[in-house]
Design an enzyme around this catalytic site. Structure first.
Site, mmCIF file in Angstrom:
data_model
loop_
_atom_site.group_PDB
_atom_site.id
_atom_site.type_symbol
_atom_site.label_atom_id
_atom_site.label_comp_id
_atom_site.label_asym_id
_atom_site.label_seq_id
_atom_site.Cartn_x
_atom_site.Cartn_y
_atom_site.Cartn_z
ATOM 1 N N CYS A 87 0.815 -1.222 0.000
ATOM 2 C CA CYS A 87 0.000 0.000 0.000
ATOM 3 C C CYS A 87 0.847 1.271 0.000
ATOM 4 O O CYS A 87 0.300 2.358 -0.191
ATOM 5 C CB CYS A 87 -0.909 0.046 1.233
ATOM 6 S SG CYS A 87 -2.235 -1.159 1.194
ATOM 7 N N TYR A 163 2.141 9.721 -11.573
ATOM 8 C CA TYR A 163 1.339 8.811 -10.743
ATOM 9 C C TYR A 163 0.687 7.724 -11.614
ATOM 10 O O TYR A 163 0.751 6.536 -11.301
ATOM 11 C CB TYR A 163 0.291 9.636 -10.001
ATOM 12 C CG TYR A 163 -0.526 8.862 -9.001
ATOM 13 C CD1 TYR A 163 0.037 8.418 -7.810
ATOM 14 C CD2 TYR A 163 -1.872 8.586 -9.236
ATOM 15 C CE1 TYR A 163 -0.716 7.725 -6.877
ATOM 16 C CE2 TYR A 163 -2.633 7.896 -8.316
ATOM 17 C CZ TYR A 163 -2.051 7.468 -7.139
ATOM 18 O OH TYR A 163 -2.804 6.762 -6.215
HETATM 19 N N1 LIG Z 1 -6.774 7.275 -1.032
HETATM 20 C C1 LIG Z 1 -7.155 7.099 -2.260
HETATM 21 O O1 LIG Z 1 -8.201 7.597 -2.672
HETATM 22 C C2 LIG Z 1 -6.349 6.219 -3.193
HETATM 23 C C3 LIG Z 1 -6.870 5.967 -4.459
HETATM 24 C C4 LIG Z 1 -6.167 5.167 -5.338
HETATM 25 C C5 LIG Z 1 -4.953 4.606 -4.957
HETATM 26 N N2 LIG Z 1 -4.466 4.866 -3.722
HETATM 27 C C6 LIG Z 1 -3.179 4.254 -3.371
HETATM 28 O O2 LIG Z 1 -3.310 3.563 -2.159
HETATM 29 C C7 LIG Z 1 -2.064 3.562 -1.481
HETATM 30 C C8 LIG Z 1 -2.281 4.086 -0.072
HETATM 31 O O3 LIG Z 1 -2.719 5.406 -0.150
HETATM 32 P P1 LIG Z 1 -3.372 6.182 1.084
HETATM 33 O O4 LIG Z 1 -4.467 7.019 0.546
HETATM 34 O O5 LIG Z 1 -3.625 5.230 2.181
HETATM 35 O O6 LIG Z 1 -2.177 7.186 1.428
HETATM 36 P P2 LIG Z 1 -1.480 7.556 2.822
HETATM 37 O O7 LIG Z 1 -0.612 8.722 2.510
HETATM 38 O O8 LIG Z 1 -2.497 7.678 3.905
HETATM 39 O O9 LIG Z 1 -0.579 6.275 3.122
HETATM 40 C C9 LIG Z 1 0.558 5.955 2.373
HETATM 41 C C10 LIG Z 1 1.617 5.463 3.322
HETATM 42 O O10 LIG Z 1 2.742 5.042 2.541
HETATM 43 C C11 LIG Z 1 3.909 5.411 3.259
HETATM 44 N N3 LIG Z 1 5.055 5.497 2.354
HETATM 45 C C12 LIG Z 1 5.294 6.406 1.373
HETATM 46 N N4 LIG Z 1 6.462 6.162 0.788
HETATM 47 C C13 LIG Z 1 7.006 5.085 1.405
HETATM 48 C C14 LIG Z 1 8.212 4.352 1.252
HETATM 49 N N5 LIG Z 1 9.128 4.704 0.344
HETATM 50 N N6 LIG Z 1 8.438 3.289 2.058
HETATM 51 C C15 LIG Z 1 7.530 2.929 2.990
HETATM 52 N N7 LIG Z 1 6.378 3.591 3.195
HETATM 53 C C16 LIG Z 1 6.115 4.656 2.415
HETATM 54 C C17 LIG Z 1 3.571 6.761 3.894
HETATM 55 O O11 LIG Z 1 4.436 7.059 4.978
HETATM 56 C C18 LIG Z 1 2.118 6.528 4.316
HETATM 57 O O12 LIG Z 1 2.043 6.044 5.638
HETATM 58 C C19 LIG Z 1 -1.117 4.417 -2.324
HETATM 59 O O13 LIG Z 1 -0.348 3.562 -3.137
HETATM 60 C C20 LIG Z 1 -2.056 5.253 -3.161
HETATM 61 O O14 LIG Z 1 -1.461 5.627 -4.388
HETATM 62 C C21 LIG Z 1 -5.117 5.663 -2.827
#
Ligand SMILES: NC(=O)c1ccc[n+]([C@@H]2O[C@H](COP(=O)([O-])OP(=O)(O)OC[C@H]3O[C@@H](n4cnc5c(N)ncnc54)[C@H](O)[C@@H]3O)[C@@H](O)[C@H]2O)c1
Length: 256
Positions: A87, A163
């Site tokens: 994630c 992205y």
């Molecule tokens: N929230 C949405 O609507 C949504 C939609 C589509 C896809 N996503 C994807 O879901 C995933 C989670 O997103 P989210 O909304 O929970 O975001 P978020 O920012 O709440 O969580 C992402 C986490 O990843 C961690 N992270 C970032 N880079 C890192 C690294 N190099 N090593 C280890 N940890 C790292 C951050 O510290 C954070 O805790 C992401 O890949 C995002 O692209 C989210």
């Protein structure tokens, strides 16, 4: 049923496990009876886990040695690994060329997003496969890897070039990785979420959040992190799910 196809007694490693979707997965797996969950994140500030079966590890998905150490710690504490849920991810908003500023997209920023989202998911998956592959197979299966793409892999918006490219790479990795691992009983699935209510979106002002939520046809709201975690659970439990990408988006198709 062993942990390989059931949450009870299973061991999982969740990247990005300190926040948002990843945190939702950690919480659900623990609630459903997992033996242990490694919550790997580069930033654990403010992430409190009250369950002794959660092992928080500070590491970056892009760093080979840090991920190896996390896997060693998982083996030492829980004795095995059944599932990886990738994630961890970041996003930026930049056009390929900004004609108002006469400025091309920074190469560093493009590469950083690819490095964390795409290369990071690959790095964790390739290293974790060794530990999952050491499991005794149950009905021919040893475990599962679940990656997180985005609907931006298919309908990327203006400013989502880096992205979308990173998430498209995750989508394209799904089938070949599933084929690579098939002889070893490791399944590979990808979830492409639409709009979910995570700290990523919480940073937006309320009117912007409402406007975004209204673009989702049905249900017309942002997804809850536990709905994402629910699909992760379904994928773990259903052995026929393999080599496929599932959109989880309430029929959302993002506009330009
Ligand atoms: N929230 C949405 O609507 C949504 C939609 C589509 C896809 N996503 C994807 O879901 C995933 C989670 O997103 P989210 O909304 O929970 O975001 P978020 O920012 O709440 O969580 C992402 C986490 O990843 C961690 N992270 C970032 N880079 C890192 C690294 N190099 N090593 C280890 N940890 C790292 C951050 O510290 C954070 O805790 C992401 O890949 C995002 O692209 C989210």
């Amino acid at each position: 049923m062993s942990g390989i196809q059931s949450i009870k007694g299973m061991v999982a490693l969740v990247t990005g496990g300190a926040s948002g979707l990843g945190r939702g997965v950690v919480d659900r797996l623990i609630r459903e009876g997992a033996k242990g969950v490694v919550a790997l994140d580069r930033n654990h500030e403010g992430s409190k886990y009250n369950d002794p079966n959660v092992l928080p590890i500070t590491a970056s998905v892009t760093e080979e040695e840090e991920v190896k150490k996390a896997l060693d710690a998982c083996k030492e504490k829980f004795g095995r690994l059944d599932a990886v849920v990738n994630c961890a991810g970041v996003g930026i908003a930049r056009r390929t060329y900004d004609f108002r500023k006469n400025l091309a997209h920074s190469m560093d920023e493009f590469q950083l997003v690819i490095e964390i989202n795409l290369v990071g998911s690959f790095n964790v998956s390739r290293l974790a496969a060794g530990l999952i592959g050491a499991n005794e197979p149950v009905n021919g299966l040893r475990g599962v890897i679940i990656n997180t793409a985005s609907v931006a892999a298919f309908d990327g918006q203006i400013g989502q070039i880096a992205y979308s490219a990173s998430k498209g790479g995750i989508v394209s990795m799904t089938l070949p990785m599933a084929r690579d691992f098939a002889p070893h009983g490791i399944r590979v699935m990808t979830i492409a979420p639409g709009l979910f209510d995570t700290p990523l979106l919480a940073a937006l002002p309320e009117p912007a959040r409402k406007a975004l939520a209204a673009t989702v046809p049905c249900p017309a709201r942002l997804g809850h992190v536990d709905e994402y975690a629910h699909l992760v659970q379904s994928i773990i439990e259903n052995p026929m799910l393999n080599g496929e990408v599932i959109r989880l988006d309430g029929a959302l198709r993002m506009q330009p």
